[in-house]
Design a protein around this motif. Structure first.
Motif, mmCIF file in Angstrom:
data_model
loop_
_atom_site.group_PDB
_atom_site.id
_atom_site.type_symbol
_atom_site.label_atom_id
_atom_site.label_comp_id
_atom_site.label_asym_id
_atom_site.label_seq_id
_atom_site.Cartn_x
_atom_site.Cartn_y
_atom_site.Cartn_z
ATOM 1 N N VAL A 31 0.836 -1.205 0.000
ATOM 2 C CA VAL A 31 0.000 0.000 0.000
ATOM 3 C C VAL A 31 0.869 1.252 0.000
ATOM 4 C CG1 VAL A 31 -1.713 1.297 1.321
ATOM 5 C CG2 VAL A 31 -1.924 -1.179 1.084
ATOM 6 N N ARG A 32 1.940 1.245 0.773
ATOM 7 C CA ARG A 32 2.862 2.384 0.749
ATOM 8 C C ARG A 32 3.441 2.582 -0.644
ATOM 9 N NH1 ARG A 32 8.929 2.401 2.996
ATOM 10 N NH2 ARG A 32 9.394 4.640 2.908
ATOM 11 N N GLN A 33 3.799 1.485 -1.293
ATOM 12 C CA GLN A 33 4.388 1.548 -2.628
ATOM 13 C C GLN A 33 3.366 2.025 -3.666
ATOM 14 O OE1 GLN A 33 4.822 -0.861 -0.364
ATOM 15 N NE2 GLN A 33 6.984 -0.463 0.034
ATOM 16 N N LEU A 34 2.104 1.620 -3.504
ATOM 17 C CA LEU A 34 1.040 2.137 -4.361
ATOM 18 C C LEU A 34 0.944 3.657 -4.249
ATOM 19 C CD1 LEU A 34 -1.820 -0.440 -3.699
ATOM 20 C CD2 LEU A 34 -0.763 -0.003 -5.904
ATOM 21 N N SER A 254 6.664 13.017 6.478
ATOM 22 C CA SER A 254 6.194 12.772 7.835
ATOM 23 C C SER A 254 6.147 14.092 8.593
ATOM 24 C CB SER A 254 7.116 11.780 8.544
ATOM 25 O OG SER A 254 8.453 12.256 8.548
ATOM 26 N N PHE A 255 5.080 14.267 9.364
ATOM 27 C CA PHE A 255 4.894 15.516 10.085
ATOM 28 C C PHE A 255 5.224 15.362 11.561
ATOM 29 C CE2 PHE A 255 2.699 16.196 6.172
ATOM 30 C CZ PHE A 255 2.915 17.525 5.895
ATOM 31 N N GLY A 256 5.273 16.482 12.265
ATOM 32 C CA GLY A 256 5.860 16.550 13.597
ATOM 33 C C GLY A 256 5.097 15.902 14.712
ATOM 34 N N LEU A 257 3.901 15.383 14.470
ATOM 35 C CA LEU A 257 3.156 14.738 15.531
ATOM 36 C C LEU A 257 3.732 13.360 15.805
ATOM 37 C CD1 LEU A 257 -0.481 15.604 14.415
ATOM 38 C CD2 LEU A 257 0.900 16.748 16.154
ATOM 39 N N SER A 258 4.076 13.071 17.031
ATOM 40 C CA SER A 258 4.634 11.764 17.359
ATOM 41 C C SER A 258 4.467 11.490 18.840
ATOM 42 C CB SER A 258 6.120 11.691 16.975
ATOM 43 O OG SER A 258 6.866 12.598 17.753
ATOM 44 N N PHE A 259 4.491 10.187 19.178
ATOM 45 C CA PHE A 259 4.441 9.751 20.558
ATOM 46 C C PHE A 259 5.831 9.452 21.106
ATOM 47 C CE2 PHE A 259 0.067 8.443 19.320
ATOM 48 C CZ PHE A 259 -0.607 9.249 20.207
ATOM 49 N N SER A 260 6.838 9.496 20.249
ATOM 50 C CA SER A 260 8.206 9.219 20.682
ATOM 51 C C SER A 260 9.157 10.018 19.815
ATOM 52 C CB SER A 260 8.504 7.709 20.570
ATOM 53 O OG SER A 260 8.575 7.332 19.219
ATOM 54 N N ASP A 261 10.453 9.877 20.088
ATOM 55 C CA ASP A 261 11.456 10.627 19.336
ATOM 56 C C ASP A 261 11.709 10.026 17.960
ATOM 57 O OD1 ASP A 261 11.764 12.365 21.454
ATOM 58 O OD2 ASP A 261 13.389 11.190 22.350
ATOM 59 N N ASP A 264 7.081 8.948 13.815
ATOM 60 C CA ASP A 264 6.115 9.964 13.466
ATOM 61 C C ASP A 264 4.734 9.334 13.381
ATOM 62 O OD1 ASP A 264 7.646 12.533 12.952
ATOM 63 O OD2 ASP A 264 8.752 11.131 11.692
ATOM 64 N N LEU A 265 3.750 10.084 13.863
ATOM 65 C CA LEU A 265 2.404 9.545 13.945
ATOM 66 C C LEU A 265 1.721 9.513 12.589
ATOM 67 C CD1 LEU A 265 -0.022 8.594 15.603
ATOM 68 C CD2 LEU A 265 -0.619 10.980 15.964
ATOM 69 N N ILE A 266 1.862 10.563 11.819
ATOM 70 C CA ILE A 266 1.151 10.682 10.549
ATOM 71 C C ILE A 266 2.142 10.882 9.411
ATOM 72 C CG2 ILE A 266 -0.512 12.027 9.227
ATOM 73 C CD1 ILE A 266 -1.921 12.698 11.793
ATOM 74 N N GLY A 288 -0.226 7.197 6.228
ATOM 75 C CA GLY A 288 0.317 6.227 7.160
ATOM 76 C C GLY A 288 0.113 6.681 8.584
ATOM 77 N N TYR A 289 -0.272 5.755 9.449
ATOM 78 C CA TYR A 289 -0.516 6.054 10.861
ATOM 79 C C TYR A 289 0.310 5.097 11.700
ATOM 80 C CZ TYR A 289 -2.990 6.622 15.299
ATOM 81 O OH TYR A 289 -3.303 6.846 16.617
ATOM 82 N N VAL A 290 1.273 5.619 12.431
ATOM 83 C CA VAL A 290 2.155 4.800 13.260
ATOM 84 C C VAL A 290 1.630 4.803 14.687
ATOM 85 C CG1 VAL A 290 4.505 4.438 14.087
ATOM 86 C CG2 VAL A 290 4.120 5.361 11.792
ATOM 87 N N LEU A 291 1.248 3.626 15.165
ATOM 88 C CA LEU A 291 0.771 3.512 16.533
ATOM 89 C C LEU A 291 1.939 3.662 17.495
ATOM 90 C CD1 LEU A 291 -1.430 2.108 14.730
ATOM 91 C CD2 LEU A 291 -2.054 0.837 16.775
#
Length: 328
Positions: A31-34, A254-261, A264-266, A288-291
């Motif tokens: 899906v990322r490659q698409l 990737s944008f600056g929202l994240s739960f860790s260093d 990236d969240l989005i 993409g959404y990184v948990l």
């Protein structure tokens, strides 16, 4: 460095003039490659490198696994097209990295409840990547930050059940070879792959020397804008497959929202693919959404892609694709 970049450009152009015939080569996996318009040969930084460029497996750390599914209908017709795949990779460190991929697709035409045809394809690929050199230099000038080579072997099966036509099936076994070169502090990456060299075919009549698969080519470039954040990039691919040249371009941010260093969240993606000979064009938008790692103890990513395809071949279909990826 200028000479190296010029050589890479010449190689990409040569792929455009070496279009060859073949079945089952022009697949779009992941899906990322698409979302990147298929421009992944020069990126090759996740488990889907097993298909796009096995040499990139050497730079994919740890154990990775993903599952995805896509469904679309061609225009307002009764033709449906379903695809899905399971992909995994594992890095053995100094011994290189292995990847495996299983892809399937089915297409059918259900006309007033009476199925006219049903075609299926299965593609199993095993790939290996190894990094031969890091920070390769001459006269204190670094030419390559990393030089990797890879190969893959593919087993491709086709089957068809058509109304008033005798059922048929055949299998192909093919080998692929690839390279991946990273330059300019890993910001500029070039990848190339030769497909189906050699191959053998098995059909309902037995082992055959018929040219079902011809040699195919892929070349790609990617450029990272920031050496400290290699997740943001643009990429471009040129491939010659199925008697046609295809060009793809993509971008990921990737944008600056994240739960860790590190996670990236989005992640936003966009891509475009154009069939020079088949006269089709694809527009892709992805997310993409990184948990958060803190919640699961491992990386979990959800990917989505929206695809719109137009042109003489596609019949203006729209499709949605979903994927879950895990990194251990």
């Amino acid at each position: 460095m200028r000479k190296i970049v010029l050589m890479i450009c010449i190689l990409m152009i040569s792929s455009m003039v070496n279009a060859t015939a073949g079945f089952g080569q022009d697949l779009m996996l992941g899906v990322r490659q698409l979302s990147l318009g298929g421009a992944f040969t020069g990126v090759a930084d996740d488990q889907f490198a097993v298909y796009y460029n096995p040499a990139g497996l050497s730079s994919v750390d740890g154990l990775n696994f993903s599952i995805n599914y896509s469904k679309n209908t061609v225009g307002e017709s009764d033709i449906s097209f379903n695809t899905g795949n399971l992909t995994a990779s594992y890095n053995f460190g100094k011994f290189g990295a292995l990847g495996i991929n299983w892809y399937y697709s089915t297409s059918s035409d259900d006309n007033d409840g009476s199925e006219v045809f049903n075609v299926s394809e299965h593609n199993v690929e095993l790939g290996y990547g190894y990094s031969f050199a890091e920070n390769l230099s001459l006269d204190d000038k670094t030419f390559f930050n990393d030089f990797s080579m890879g190969f893959g072997t593919r087993l491709i099966g086709y089957g068809a059940d058509m109304d008033d036509v005798t059922d048929y099936f055949f299998w192909d076994i093919a080998l692929d070879y690839s390279i991946l070169m990273k330059m300019m502090e890993n910001r500029l990456t070039f990848g190339a792959m030769v497909q189906n060299l050699p191959y053998i075919c098995y059909d309902h009549a037995g082992w055959s020397g018929e040219d079902v698969l011809e040699i195919g080519y892929r070349t790609g470039l990617s450029y990272r804008f920031n050496k400290d954040n290699l997740d943001d990039f643009i990429s471009a691919d040129v491939s010659s497959e199925n008697e046609a040249v295809t060009i793809g371009v993509g971008a990921e941010k990737s944008f600056g929202l994240s739960f860790s260093d590190t996670n990236d969240l989005i992640i936003h993606r966009a891509g475009y693919r154009y069939g020079v000979d088949d006269k089709f064009h694809e527009f892709n938008l992805g997310l993409g959404y990184v948990l958060p790692t803190e919640l699961f103890g491992k990386d979990v990513r959800f990917d989505y892609n929206f695809n719109y395809t137009g042109g003489e071949v596609a019949g203006d279909p729209m499709s949605h694709a979903f994927q879950l990826s895990f990194k251990f």
